[in-house]
Every structure is written in C-alpha cells, then in structure tokens.
Design an enzyme around this catalytic site. Structure first.
Site, PDB file in Angstrom:
ATOM      1  N   GLU A  17       0.825  -1.206   0.000  1.00 38.63           N
ATOM      2  CA  GLU A  17       0.000   0.000   0.000  1.00 38.63           C
ATOM      3  C   GLU A  17       0.861   1.258   0.000  1.00 38.63           C
ATOM      4  O   GLU A  17       0.559   2.243  -0.687  1.00 38.63           O
ATOM      5  CB  GLU A  17      -0.934   0.001   1.215  1.00 38.63           C
ATOM      6  CG  GLU A  17      -2.054  -1.018   1.154  1.00 38.63           C
ATOM      7  CD  GLU A  17      -3.040  -0.740   0.026  1.00 38.63           C
ATOM      8  OE1 GLU A  17      -3.320   0.439  -0.245  1.00 38.63           O
ATOM      9  OE2 GLU A  17      -3.525  -1.703  -0.582  1.00 38.63           O
TER      10      GLU A  17
ATOM     11  N   CYS B  62     -16.959  -1.256 -17.856  1.00 37.61           N
ATOM     12  CA  CYS B  62     -17.190  -0.878 -16.454  1.00 37.61           C
ATOM     13  C   CYS B  62     -18.514  -1.432 -15.950  1.00 37.61           C
ATOM     14  O   CYS B  62     -19.557  -1.264 -16.604  1.00 37.61           O
ATOM     15  CB  CYS B  62     -17.163   0.642 -16.317  1.00 37.61           C
ATOM     16  SG  CYS B  62     -17.396   1.208 -14.616  1.00 37.61           S
TER      17      CYS B  62
ATOM     18  N   CYS C   6     -11.661   2.536 -15.292  1.00 35.88           N
ATOM     19  CA  CYS C   6     -11.984   3.965 -15.158  1.00 35.88           C
ATOM     20  C   CYS C   6     -10.693   4.779 -15.060  1.00 35.88           C
ATOM     21  O   CYS C   6     -10.453   5.507 -14.098  1.00 35.88           O
ATOM     22  CB  CYS C   6     -12.859   4.171 -13.924  1.00 35.88           C
ATOM     23  SG  CYS C   6     -13.633   5.805 -13.815  1.00 35.88           S
TER      24      CYS C   6
ATOM     25  N   CYS D 139     -15.185   2.621 -20.685  1.00 37.38           N
ATOM     26  CA  CYS D 139     -16.528   2.637 -20.082  1.00 37.38           C
ATOM     27  C   CYS D 139     -17.348   1.400 -20.445  1.00 37.38           C
ATOM     28  O   CYS D 139     -18.189   0.952 -19.661  1.00 37.38           O
ATOM     29  CB  CYS D 139     -17.267   3.904 -20.496  1.00 37.38           C
ATOM     30  SG  CYS D 139     -16.502   5.432 -19.897  1.00 37.38           S
TER      31      CYS D 139
ATOM     32  N   CYS E  22     -23.633   5.586 -14.294  1.00 36.78           N
ATOM     33  CA  CYS E  22     -22.542   6.531 -14.043  1.00 36.78           C
ATOM     34  C   CYS E  22     -22.970   7.924 -14.511  1.00 36.78           C
ATOM     35  O   CYS E  22     -23.269   8.139 -15.690  1.00 36.78           O
ATOM     36  CB  CYS E  22     -21.286   6.085 -14.785  1.00 36.78           C
ATOM     37  SG  CYS E  22     -19.931   7.276 -14.707  1.00 36.78           S
TER      38      CYS E  22
END
Length: 347
Positions: free
Chosen positions: A41, A206, A196, A203, A212
């Site tokens: 992370e 997605c 994205c 798109c 959206c």
C-alpha cells in the site's frame, strides 16, 4: 449521495466484477500478512503497479518481516528505495516498523485508530490494511477510488479541497459493504486502475457504466476536476563534483525534505556561488511533483587538500564514494545516473 445508486446495489455490482475480472495475481494478493499488505500500500502511493513489483520483491528479500525492517539501518532502506521516489515513504516505513517493534511487540495493530498512529499511514492506507489483513469493514479512498466515485456521482470540484474530499469520504463510507469488504475494496481499486482510467477510460467494460453520472452527462473526460493550474516554480543549484582516485565526494542530505537522508553531491544554490575555473558538465532538469529543479554539475578543478580530505572522510555526513566498487547507499535517481556517467568516463 445521488439517488441513482442504492449502496447495496452499487457494492453488489463491484463485488461481482471482482469475482469475474478482478486482479488476484499480484505479489501482494492472496495474503493476510499485514506487513506485506502495508508495504504494498505504501509503495503503490503515487506509483504504478509495474514500477512497484520489482521494488516490492527486492524489499521483501532483504526485509522479510517488520522486525527485520525495524532493525535495519536507514541507509539500507533508502538504498533499496532508490529510484522509487517520494522518499519520505521509506523514512516513515522505517519509523513505523520501529514503532510496531517497540510499542506493539512486533505485532501489527488491528484497529483503524492504531494503524493511523503509525508514521506515514493515513486514513485510506489504514482502511486497506484493516480490510485486507484483518477482514474489517473499513472504507478506503486512494486515487483510483476517488476517480471512480467522482465520475459515478458527478462530484464537482478538485478533490484536494477539503469539502470535496469529505464528500468523497462520505460516499466511500456509505457504499462500503459490511461483508466481502476486502473484495469490494480491491475491485474499486481495480476498476479505477484498469477500467476507469484517467485517460482513455474503458466505459464499455465498467460494471457501473449504466448509472454513471459522468457517462450519462458526457463528462467522463472532464471529471474528476483537475487541480487549478499554477505556474510551476523553478529552482537552480550547482552540484560540486570532487573526484579523487576514482572516488567522488558525496554528502548526506538532511533527514527531512527533498531526498531526505539520501546521498547527493555537495549542493549550492546558483545565486550563492561565483563560477571560476570549474568545468560545467551537461545540465540536468529534474521534475518534482511541485517544482522543477535545474541542476548544473560542476567538475571541480581544485583538489581537496589532504587535511581537509581526512576531516571530510571522518564526518558521518560525507563519504568518498567509489565509482569502481560502489557502496549500497540511498541515491536519488539523477545522482545515480550521473555517477554511472562518471564511471563510464573512467573506463
């Protein structure tokens, strides 16, 4: 929150995407080891996956546990981090490892608040560790998740502004499910990274595209709003290159600030130095996130006097770095590249 999505329907779409198409084969996947998750992370902050992978693998070979990292010398840590950038991450990683060793008996804390007490661990990183390592129902909000939410709910404004960031956090908290939180969080990051994307978003792939708001309003490229542009400041410095017997003088930078704790050439602001008989080498332009640094390397013609040389060698803040048998020191990328050129000139 927009009435377009109900939280349960939103999270169900995201989790379904994870099971069907989510990334599950990266080196930090398929583990509950909080140390490995934390390391990934931190390394992934403002850095692409393909860049992180070799650093992550090399880091774990050298420091396989949090205690081995805590016991390491900071120069070893910075050496392995060299080239990855944003070096405060490495310094905070080392400090946090020592805190885990000394204050938590070498065991990772599990609560959000205790995780956030670690140097360099913010709200989103703490949420990711809690969710992935300890199966906590904690929300995250990294750059990828911000972009997905800003587009899905047509959030106005740059998310560096507190009111915009708070709105995104509110969305993230309300949408994050109590069950399969880790799968949901991973999928949100995957959707932002793979689908994205900042430019050329896909798109059609997605799972959220039907509702959206950015897609429906034809604002996908516009959103999220970018940081208002300001003129990038410039700084100019001279680097002094003292070379003696195939060794070059390096100086350790202050522990905080740009390249904190790394080794570089003696540096002088250009306004504070009068050129005389130095040889000017090819200038270097190094771009930081918030300003440009113009570097003019100077091959110093004056030799370092023997007494001065001995005094310099005895200092903990300077060293004579061998171009032939280099030591494992933390070096900024432009320093490392210039050292390579100097070595080539000796061959």
């Amino acid at each position: 929150m927009s009435n377009t999505w109900k939280p349960q329907a939103f999270s169900k779409k995201v989790i379904t995407y994870y099971h069907a198409k989510g990334r599950k084969d990266l080196p930090w996947h398929n583990t509950k080891d909080a140390y490995r998750i934390w390391l990934s992370e931190v390394m992934l902050q403002q850095t692409q996956v393909k860049t992180v992978i070799p650093y992550y693998q090399n880091f774990l070979k050298k420091f396989p546990t949090v205690n081995s990292l805590a016991d390491a010398d900071i120069d070893q840590v910075l050496h392995l981090w060299s080239g990855l950038g944003y070096y405060s991450r490495a310094r905070n990683l080392h400090k946090a490892a020592q805190m885990i060793r000394d204050e938590f008996n070498g065991e990772f804390p599990q609560s959000q608040s205790e995780l956030e007490s670690l140097p360099g661990v913010g709200r989103s990183t703490a949420g990711a560790i809690a969710a992935f390592a300890f199966d906590k129902a904690t929300a995250i909000l990294d750059g990828n998740v911000k972009r997905v939410l800003a587009r899905c709910f047509a959030i106005e404004g740059w998310y560096g502004q507190t009111k915009v960031l708070n709105k995104l956090w509110d969305l993230s908290e309300r949408l994050t499910p109590k069950k399969e939180t880790a799968a949901y969080n991973q999928a949100m990051m995957d959707i932002g990274a793979v689908v994205c994307k900042r430019s050329n978003p896909e798109c059609s792939s997605c799972p959220l595209t039907q509702k959206c708001q950015a897609k429906l309003e034809d604002r996908v490229i516009e959103l999220p709003h970018k940081k208002p542009k300001k003129a990038r400041p410039n700084k100019s410095v001279y680097w002094q290159l003292y070379i003696d017997n195939r060794k070059v003088l390096l100086k350790k930078r202050p522990p905080s600030g740009i390249w904190g704790g790394l080794w570089s050439f003696p540096q002088i602001p250009s306004d504070d130095y009068q050129l005389s008989d130095e040889t000017q080498l090819q200038p270097i332009l190094h771009k930081f996130s918030h300003y440009d640094l113009n570097i003019q390397p100077l091959l110093m013609q004056k030799t370092v006097k023997s007494k001065a040389k001995m005094r310099i060698m005895e200092s903990d803040l300077t060293c004579w770095y061998s171009l032939v048998e280099p030591e494992p020191l933390g070096l900024p990328t432009p320093v490392s590249k210039l050292l390579d050129k100097l070595k080539e000139s000796l061959d």
